[in-house]
Design an enzyme around this catalytic site. Structure first.
Site, PDB file in Angstrom:
ATOM      1  N   ALA A 169       0.597  -1.482   0.239  1.00 11.86           N
ATOM      2  CA  ALA A 169      -0.458   0.305  -0.145  1.00 11.86           C
ATOM      3  C   ALA A 169       0.719   1.180   0.169  1.00 11.86           C
ATOM      4  O   ALA A 169      -0.076   2.574   0.911  1.00 11.86           O
ATOM      5  CB  ALA A 169      -1.076   0.335   0.718  1.00 11.86           C
ATOM      6  N   ASP A 173       7.107  -7.925   6.844  1.00 11.89           N
ATOM      7  CA  ASP A 173       6.833  -8.768   5.450  1.00 11.89           C
ATOM      8  C   ASP A 173       5.734  -8.877   5.575  1.00 11.89           C
ATOM      9  O   ASP A 173       5.184 -10.243   6.504  1.00 11.89           O
ATOM     10  CB  ASP A 173       7.560 -10.142   6.117  1.00 11.89           C
ATOM     11  CG  ASP A 173       8.135 -10.400   4.377  1.00 11.89           C
ATOM     12  OD1 ASP A 173       7.587 -10.722   3.698  1.00 11.89           O
ATOM     13  OD2 ASP A 173       8.778 -11.132   5.036  1.00 11.89           O
ATOM     14  N   TYR A 210       9.382  -9.823 -21.066  1.00 12.06           N
ATOM     15  CA  TYR A 210       8.604  -9.528 -20.313  1.00 12.06           C
ATOM     16  C   TYR A 210       6.998 -10.702 -19.326  1.00 12.06           C
ATOM     17  O   TYR A 210       6.851 -11.504 -19.080  1.00 12.06           O
ATOM     18  CB  TYR A 210       7.272  -8.139 -20.026  1.00 12.06           C
ATOM     19  CG  TYR A 210       6.404  -7.970 -18.463  1.00 12.06           C
ATOM     20  CD1 TYR A 210       6.943  -7.428 -17.655  1.00 12.06           C
ATOM     21  CD2 TYR A 210       4.899  -8.783 -18.562  1.00 12.06           C
ATOM     22  CE1 TYR A 210       6.163  -7.097 -16.441  1.00 12.06           C
ATOM     23  CE2 TYR A 210       4.331  -8.891 -17.129  1.00 12.06           C
ATOM     24  CZ  TYR A 210       5.207  -7.892 -16.319  1.00 12.06           C
ATOM     25  OH  TYR A 210       4.680  -7.935 -14.787  1.00 12.06           O
ATOM     26  N   VAL A 244       5.891   5.142 -14.749  1.00 10.75           N
ATOM     27  CA  VAL A 244       7.415   4.561 -14.074  1.00 10.75           C
ATOM     28  C   VAL A 244       6.827   4.036 -12.680  1.00 10.75           C
ATOM     29  O   VAL A 244       5.752   4.795 -11.676  1.00 10.75           O
ATOM     30  CB  VAL A 244       7.427   6.051 -14.138  1.00 10.75           C
ATOM     31  CG1 VAL A 244       9.190   5.340 -13.449  1.00 10.75           C
ATOM     32  CG2 VAL A 244       7.525   6.344 -15.662  1.00 10.75           C
TER      33      VAL A 244
HETATM   34  P1  NAD Z   1       5.694  -0.880  -6.755  1.00 14.72           P
HETATM   35  O1  NAD Z   1       6.727  -0.938  -6.225  1.00 14.72           O
HETATM   36  O2  NAD Z   1       5.442   0.773  -6.760  1.00 14.72           O
HETATM   37  O3  NAD Z   1       5.261  -1.148  -4.937  1.00 14.72           O
HETATM   38  C1  NAD Z   1       5.506  -2.214  -4.066  1.00 14.72           C
HETATM   39  C2  NAD Z   1       4.371  -2.882  -2.915  1.00 14.72           C
HETATM   40  O4  NAD Z   1       4.886  -3.814  -2.536  1.00 14.72           O
HETATM   41  C3  NAD Z   1       5.264  -1.500  -2.364  1.00 14.72           C
HETATM   42  O5  NAD Z   1       3.759  -0.865  -0.998  1.00 14.72           O
HETATM   43  C4  NAD Z   1       5.861  -2.158  -1.368  1.00 14.72           C
HETATM   44  O6  NAD Z   1       6.329  -1.795   0.241  1.00 14.72           O
HETATM   45  C5  NAD Z   1       5.073  -3.186  -0.619  1.00 14.72           C
HETATM   46  N1  NAD Z   1       6.161  -4.701  -0.923  1.00 14.72           N
HETATM   47  C6  NAD Z   1       7.498  -5.487  -1.578  1.00 14.72           C
HETATM   48  N2  NAD Z   1       7.996  -6.546  -0.661  1.00 14.72           N
HETATM   49  C7  NAD Z   1       6.811  -6.084   0.022  1.00 14.72           C
HETATM   50  C8  NAD Z   1       6.884  -7.547   1.143  1.00 14.72           C
HETATM   51  N3  NAD Z   1       7.626  -8.703   1.681  1.00 14.72           N
HETATM   52  N4  NAD Z   1       6.080  -7.342   2.105  1.00 14.72           N
HETATM   53  C9  NAD Z   1       5.269  -6.538   2.239  1.00 14.72           C
HETATM   54  N5  NAD Z   1       5.044  -5.272   1.345  1.00 14.72           N
HETATM   55  C10 NAD Z   1       5.645  -5.567   0.420  1.00 14.72           C
HETATM   56  O7  NAD Z   1       4.897  -1.477  -7.293  1.00 14.72           O
HETATM   57  P2  NAD Z   1       4.054  -1.352  -8.860  1.00 14.72           P
HETATM   58  O8  NAD Z   1       5.160  -1.307  -9.462  1.00 14.72           O
HETATM   59  O9  NAD Z   1       2.496  -0.898  -7.884  1.00 14.72           O
HETATM   60  O10 NAD Z   1       3.144  -2.654  -8.887  1.00 14.72           O
HETATM   61  C11 NAD Z   1       1.953  -3.095  -8.445  1.00 14.72           C
HETATM   62  C12 NAD Z   1       1.483  -4.559  -8.574  1.00 14.72           C
HETATM   63  O11 NAD Z   1       0.850  -3.997  -9.982  1.00 14.72           O
HETATM   64  C13 NAD Z   1       2.505  -5.645  -9.699  1.00 14.72           C
HETATM   65  O12 NAD Z   1       1.653  -7.082  -9.123  1.00 14.72           O
HETATM   66  C14 NAD Z   1       2.898  -5.048 -10.765  1.00 14.72           C
HETATM   67  O13 NAD Z   1       3.472  -6.238 -11.553  1.00 14.72           O
HETATM   68  C15 NAD Z   1       1.633  -4.825 -10.972  1.00 14.72           C
HETATM   69  N6  NAD Z   1       1.695  -3.533 -12.833  1.00 14.72           N
HETATM   70  C16 NAD Z   1       2.764  -2.228 -12.144  1.00 14.72           C
HETATM   71  C17 NAD Z   1       2.738  -2.563 -14.018  1.00 14.72           C
HETATM   72  C18 NAD Z   1       3.735  -0.948 -13.634  1.00 14.72           C
HETATM   73  O14 NAD Z   1       3.704   0.013 -15.366  1.00 14.72           O
HETATM   74  N7  NAD Z   1       4.330  -0.486 -12.503  1.00 14.72           N
HETATM   75  C19 NAD Z   1       1.762  -2.195 -14.717  1.00 14.72           C
HETATM   76  C20 NAD Z   1       1.055  -3.866 -14.738  1.00 14.72           C
HETATM   77  C21 NAD Z   1       0.685  -4.405 -13.788  1.00 14.72           C
END
Ligand code: NAD
Length: 400
Positions: free
Chosen positions: A48, A110, A234, A273
C-alpha cells in the site's frame, strides 16, 4: 537535514519527506476533484505504500470514504539515512486520513510472513469486524517462504533463449543493446513463487478461515501484458509465468469464496513509472515511447487515474467487464491499435541521438525522481527537513 537525490542504477537511495507528502496530497486532490467513487467500506491493501497499491488505497479512502488497512515493507530514517519513499508516503497518507476523520492503520513488515497475516486478522477483528475488499499489489524481488524460511529470488529473464533488444539508461539518454540470458527452470519456479498467486491465495484463505471477510467480498490483484516488443522479457519471460499463475489464482480464490458470494479479479494495468517497473530491462524505454504517444493522443493516465477508472467503471459494476480470460483490462488505452502501431514505428528508429525527440524520456526521468519526492515544483530542496517522521498509526511487524 538537507536531502538531495542520490541515484544508484535504477534506484534512488534517498527520499524527500516533503516531496513524498506532496505526491500523496496531489493524488488525494485528484480523487476529490472527481467526486465520489464506487467502492467498498472496509479495505485491506497489501503493498500500500507506493505505485498502484498506494493509488488504490487513496482512491478508496478519499473517494469512497473507506476505512483502510495498509501493509507494506519500507524503511524509516536511521541516523543520516533518509527513510524510503514508501515510508514517507504512508506517514503522509496517515496524517491526511486523520485530518479527514477516515479510519486508517498501516503495518510495516513482511506481507509474506505468517506474523503479518495474524496481525492483520487481529486488527480487522478488533477495529472493523470484516473487510469487503482486498487489494493485492505486491511487487517484490524476493520472498521468504513462511513455513520453511527458505528465501526465493525472482528474476527478470527470458525463457528458452537469449533475448537481445534495445534498452536505455534514462539518466543519460544512452540507448544500448541489451542481451539477457535465459532463466533456468529453478529461476522460473522461484519467480512464480515470489510474484505468482500463491501468497494472494494464502492471504485470502487465512482471512476467510478467520471469518473476517464480509459477504460479497471482492479482491483484486494487478497484472501486466504489454506489447510484442517486451513479450520475450515480460509476458513470455519469468515474470509473465508468475503473472499467468496470479491470473489463474483469481479463479481458485473465486471458488473458495463462493459461499460468501465473493469474487476475485485480476486487473491488467497500464505500464507506468514505478520503483518496480524501472528495474525491468527494456520496459523503461518502452514506457518513455508509450508516454509520448499516449500524451499526444490525450490518453495518458497515472496510477491514481488508472485506479479511479478501475474502481469506478469496472470492479463494482453488476456485470464486471472482463476479457475472454476473465481479466479486467484498464490497459485498454495502452493497447489500442493506433497507439501500439506508432510505438512499433518509433521503436525501429530509436537511437541515443533521437531519444529526446522520439520518446518522452524527459517525462520518464521527471516521474522517476518524483517517485522519491524530488524535482517537485514548490519544494525548496535547500532547506533543512525533518527526516525522522513517524505516525502512531504506522506500526511495525517483525518476523519471529
Ligand atoms: P511498487 O514497487 O510501486 O509497489 C510495491 C509495493 O509492494 C510497495 O508498497 C512495497 O512496500 C510492497 N512490498 C514489497 N515487498 C513487500 C513485502 N515483502 N511485504 C510487504 N510489502 C511489500 O510496484 P507497482 O509497480 O505499483 O506494482 C504493484 C503491482 O502492480 C505488481 O503486481 C505489478 O506487477 C503490477 N503492475 C505494475 C505495472 C507498472 O507498470 N508499474 C503495470 C501493471 C501491473
Amino acid at each position: 537535514m538537507i536531502v538531495n537525490k542520490k541515484i544508484r542504477g535504477f534506484i534512488c537511495t534517498t527520499a524527500h519527506p516533503l516531496g513524498c507528502a506532496d505526491n500523496v496530497s496531489k493524488q488525494i486532490e485528484y480523487v476529490k476533484s472527481r467526486g465520489d467513487v464506487k467502492g467498498a467500506k472496509r479495505v485491506l491493501v497489501i503493498g500500500a505504500s507506493t505505485g498502484y497499491g498506494l493509488a488504490s488505497r487513496i482512491v478508496q479512502a478519499f473517494g469512497a470514504k473507506a476505512s483502510t488497512i495498509g501493509v507494506f515493507f519500507e524503511k524509516p530514517a536511521v541516523k543520516k539515512r533518509t527513510g524510503t519513499a514508501g515510508w514517507y508516503n504512508s506517514i503522509a497518507f496517515e496524517k491526511e486520513a486523520e485530518k479527514q476523520g477516515v479510519y486508517s492503520k498501516s503495518f510495516n513488515g513482511d506481507a509474506f510472513s505468517n506474523e503479518m497475516k495474524e496481525t492483520i486478522i487481529e486488527t480487522i477483528k478488533q477495529d472493523l469486524g470484516t473487510v469487503d475488499m482486498v487489494v493485492y499489489s505486491l511487487a517484490s524481488p524476493r520472498r521468504q517462504m513462511p513455513d520453511s524460511g527458505e528465501v526465493k529470488q525472482s528474476v527478470l529473464k527470458p525463457i528458452g533463449f537469449t533475448y537481445n533488444n534495445k534498452t536505455m539508461d534514462f539518466h543519460t539518454g544512452v540507448i544500448s543493446d541489451v542481451s539477457v540470458d535465459p532463466a533456468s527452470p529453478e529461476e522460473v519456479q522461484a519467480t512464480i513463487d515470489v510474484m505468482g498467486g500463491d501468497d494472494w491465495c494464502l492471504w485470502m484463505k487465512a482471512l476467510k478461515e478467520a471469518n473476517v471477510l464480509a459477504e460479497g467480498v471482492k479482491t483484486v490483484a494487478y497484472s501486466y501484458i504489454g506489447p510484442s516488443v517486451t513479450h520475450a522479457v515480460y509476458r513470455e519471460g519469468t515474470i509473465g509465468q508468475a503473472k499467468a499463475h496470479l491470473e489463474a489464482s483469481a479463479g481458485v480464490i473465486t471458488k473458495e469464496l463462493s459461499d460468501l458470494s465473493g469474487e476475485a479479479y485480476v486487473s491488467v494495468n497500464k505500464a507506468l513509472v514505478t520503483q518496480s517497473s524501472s528495474a525491468i530491462p527494456v520496459i523503461p524505454l518502452y514506457i518513455a515511447a508509450l508516454y509520448k504517444v499516449m500524451k499526444e493522443k490525450g490518453l495518458h493516465e497515472n496510477c491514481v487515474e488508472q485506479c479511479y477508472r478501475l474502481f469506478n467503471e469496472f470492479m463494482f459494476e453488476k456485470e464486471v467487464p472482463v476479457d475472454d480470460e476473465g481479466r479486467i483490462r484498464v490497459d485498454d488505452w495502452e493497447m489500442k491499435e493506433d497507439v501500439q502501431k506508432e510505438i512499433v514505428e518509433v521503436w525501429k528508429e530509436l537511437s541515443s541521438d533521437n531519444i529526446e525527440t522520439l520518446t518522452d524520456i524527459k517525462g520518464y526521468r521527471e516521474e522517476f525522481y518524483q517517485l522519491f519526492g524530488f524535482d517537485i515544483d514548490g519544494i525548496d530542496y535547500t532547506q533543512d527537513v525533518d527526516v525522522e517522521v513517524t505516525h502512531p498509526n504506522v506500526l511495525s511487524v517483525v518476523n519471529k
